[in-house]
Scaffold this motif. Structure first.
Motif, PDB file in Angstrom:
ATOM      1  N   GLY A  51       0.896  -1.238  -0.165  1.00  0.00           N
ATOM      2  CA  GLY A  51      -0.099  -0.155   0.006  1.00  0.00           C
ATOM      3  C   GLY A  51       1.025   1.332   0.068  1.00  0.00           C
ATOM      4  O   GLY A  51       0.360   2.469  -0.130  1.00  0.00           O
ATOM      5  N   ASN A  52       2.184   1.115   0.220  1.00  0.00           N
ATOM      6  CA  ASN A  52       3.147   2.494  -0.025  1.00  0.00           C
ATOM      7  C   ASN A  52       3.047   2.988  -1.405  1.00  0.00           C
ATOM      8  O   ASN A  52       2.866   2.109  -2.419  1.00  0.00           O
ATOM      9  N   THR A  53       3.130   4.173  -1.524  1.00  0.00           N
ATOM     10  CA  THR A  53       3.251   4.569  -2.526  1.00  0.00           C
ATOM     11  C   THR A  53       4.373   5.562  -2.785  1.00  0.00           C
ATOM     12  O   THR A  53       4.947   6.161  -1.960  1.00  0.00           O
ATOM     13  N   ALA A  54       4.824   6.265  -4.217  1.00  0.00           N
ATOM     14  CA  ALA A  54       5.909   6.837  -4.194  1.00  0.00           C
ATOM     15  C   ALA A  54       5.710   8.366  -3.636  1.00  0.00           C
ATOM     16  O   ALA A  54       6.404   9.055  -3.291  1.00  0.00           O
ATOM     17  N   LYS A  55       4.380   8.572  -3.732  1.00  0.00           N
ATOM     18  CA  LYS A  55       3.970   9.979  -3.209  1.00  0.00           C
ATOM     19  C   LYS A  55       3.947   9.902  -1.769  1.00  0.00           C
ATOM     20  O   LYS A  55       4.926  11.027  -1.131  1.00  0.00           O
TER      21      LYS A  55
END
Length: 91
Positions: A51-55
């Motif tokens: 669930g981690n994102t680059a943002k």
């Protein structure tokens, strides 16, 4: 008898003294008897796990070794099953 000397016998020289390997000390540099580790080259792919994102970038990021990146199907299944996001950095 296996033909091999014991460790204690192998560590003794002709006079019965224990062998001690000494190296010359070089200040400012690692001695020759130290091993250095070469880290493998990292891929241009980056995986934001669970669930981690680059943002956001508040979680775990995994960068695989170059040449061992998963194919499109594995990346898609990771996205469907585990909410992982794959990103390719061109540069």
């Amino acid at each position: 008898m296996t033909g091999f000397k014991s460790k204690k016998t192998a560590a003794l020289d002709e006079e019965g003294m224990y062998l001690v390997h000494q190296t010359e000390v070089k200040f400012g540099a690692a001695p020759d008897n130290y091993h250095t580790l070469k880290q493998p080259e990292r891929s241009e792919w980056k995986c934001y796990l669970f669930g981690n994102t680059a943002k956001d970038n508040q979680g775990i990021v995994w960068i695989p070794i170059k040449g061992q990146e998963p194919n499109w199907f594995v990346r898609w299944m990771m996205k469907v099953c585990f909410a992982c996001t794959w990103e390719k950095n061109n540069g």
